[in-house]
Design an enzyme around this catalytic site. Structure first.
Site, PDB file in Angstrom:
ATOM      1  N   HIS A 101       0.852  -1.190   0.000  1.00 38.54           N
ATOM      2  CA  HIS A 101       0.000   0.000   0.000  1.00 38.54           C
ATOM      3  C   HIS A 101       0.889   1.241   0.000  1.00 38.54           C
ATOM      4  O   HIS A 101       1.822   1.344   0.787  1.00 38.54           O
ATOM      5  CB  HIS A 101      -0.903   0.025   1.238  1.00 38.54           C
ATOM      6  CG  HIS A 101      -1.607   1.346   1.431  1.00 38.54           C
ATOM      7  ND1 HIS A 101      -1.395   2.153   2.533  1.00 38.54           N
ATOM      8  CD2 HIS A 101      -2.504   2.003   0.650  1.00 38.54           C
ATOM      9  CE1 HIS A 101      -2.136   3.245   2.417  1.00 38.54           C
ATOM     10  NE2 HIS A 101      -2.816   3.176   1.291  1.00 38.54           N
ATOM     11  N   SER A 102       0.625   2.184  -0.911  1.00 44.63           N
ATOM     12  CA  SER A 102       1.288   3.479  -0.924  1.00 44.63           C
ATOM     13  C   SER A 102       2.810   3.310  -0.999  1.00 44.63           C
ATOM     14  O   SER A 102       3.324   2.753  -1.971  1.00 44.63           O
ATOM     15  CB  SER A 102       0.850   4.279   0.311  1.00 44.63           C
ATOM     16  OG  SER A 102       1.191   5.637   0.194  1.00 44.63           O
ATOM     17  N   LEU A 103       3.568   3.763   0.005  1.00 42.09           N
ATOM     18  CA  LEU A 103       5.021   3.542   0.009  1.00 42.09           C
ATOM     19  C   LEU A 103       5.342   2.064  -0.160  1.00 42.09           C
ATOM     20  O   LEU A 103       6.272   1.701  -0.896  1.00 42.09           O
ATOM     21  CB  LEU A 103       5.636   4.063   1.312  1.00 42.09           C
ATOM     22  CG  LEU A 103       7.095   3.676   1.575  1.00 42.09           C
ATOM     23  CD1 LEU A 103       8.017   4.254   0.515  1.00 42.09           C
ATOM     24  CD2 LEU A 103       7.519   4.119   2.973  1.00 42.09           C
TER      25      LEU A 103
END
Length: 284
Positions: A101-103
């Protein structure tokens, strides 16, 4: 979220990381990577809904209950990728899948592009490539980052008089989350200090990157991916506005209702992401 979860610690040659372990022992091995300033509880709603997977949800270095990097070290994308490969080696997983998720999605893409032979499947949530830079600004960016590193040690993290104030601050953070999501992240992310509570995360995580990839460099990792991959885009998240980028993605992209933390903000979002990834992981 009434699924059994095991708390584990991984003593790597260079750092000790904490993690949650979900799913049957004979499940398909998956390493789950959370977003910036989050922790393993990012997957507390989603992981129990995923079927047939052995999911190791890490507290990435500097986050949650994992160690901070030593003085003088940093939190670059290659460093996170190295951590993941060391974790896989300790788990005995020569090949494995990534859920990010994300990073964590960005790190997953870096690994899957750099070492495509190691990754079975790639499941991404509202993350793909890092913030980009231009060659012309490289010197100025490096100078600003070095100066910020010199002054970082004199800064102090905020202290909240009670956990509820810390939760409210997290709800209104750089990326807003629901109260339930903030409470889950706080369970693993807060620690008591004189005067109240503060976040466990390493304050160096807020430093800007000294270097950034160009668009061509970032997309070279995306285009080097050889395993089946699926990207879930939150309709109110960070990627939805970048249609040019999404149109260039060489694998399946699915848009779902919700914000950047749609897999954590509520049960409906977690179920929608789980339905998508259960189909993805079930395909031979």
């Amino acid at each position: 979220m009434s699924c059994s979860v095991e708390e584990v610690r991984l003593s790597l040659p260079h750092i000790e990381l904490a993690a949650h372990l979900f799913g049957p022992q004979d499940g398909l091995p998956v390493i789950a990577l959370h977003g910036w300033l989050d922790n393993a509880n990012s997957f507390a709603r989603l992981a129990p809904k995923l079927k047939g997977l052995r999911i190791l949800a890490l507290d990435m270095a500097g986050h949650g209950h994992s160690d901070h990097r030593p003085a003088g070290a940093g939190y670059g994308l290659p460093d996170y990728a190295h951590d993941v490969l060391q974790v896989a080696q300790q788990m005995g997983w020569e090949k494995f899948s990534l859920l990010g998720h994300s990073l964590g999605a960005i790190v997953s893409v870096i690994i899957a592009g750099a070492l495509p032979e190691r990754i079975n499947r790639l499941a991404l949530i509202d993350g793909l490539i890092p913030p980009l830079g231009e060659p012309e600004g490289a010197a100025e960016r490096m100078g600003a980052a070095l100066q910020a590193q010199l002054t970082q040690s004199s800064k102090r993290k905020p202290v909240y008089t009670d956990m509820d104030r810390a939760v409210e601050a997290r709800m209104k953070g750089v990326v807003a989350v629901s109260r339930e999501a903030a409470e889950l992240l706080a369970q693993r992310g807060l620690m008591p200090v004189p005067g109240g509570y503060t976040w466990r995360s390493d304050s160096r995580l807020t430093l800007a990157s000294a270097t950034r990839l160009t668009r061509a460099q970032a997309l070279s990792f995306v285009n080097a991916i050889r395993c089946p991959a699926q990207l879930v885009v939150a309709e109110e998240g960070m990627l939805a506005q970048n249609q040019t980028l999404l149109e260039s993605v060489p694998f399946e992209v699915t848009a779902l209702p919700g914000g950047h933390h749609l897999h954590l903000n509520d049960e409906a979002g977690a179920s929608a992401v789980a339905d998508c990834f259960n189909r993805f992981f079930a395909v031979p």
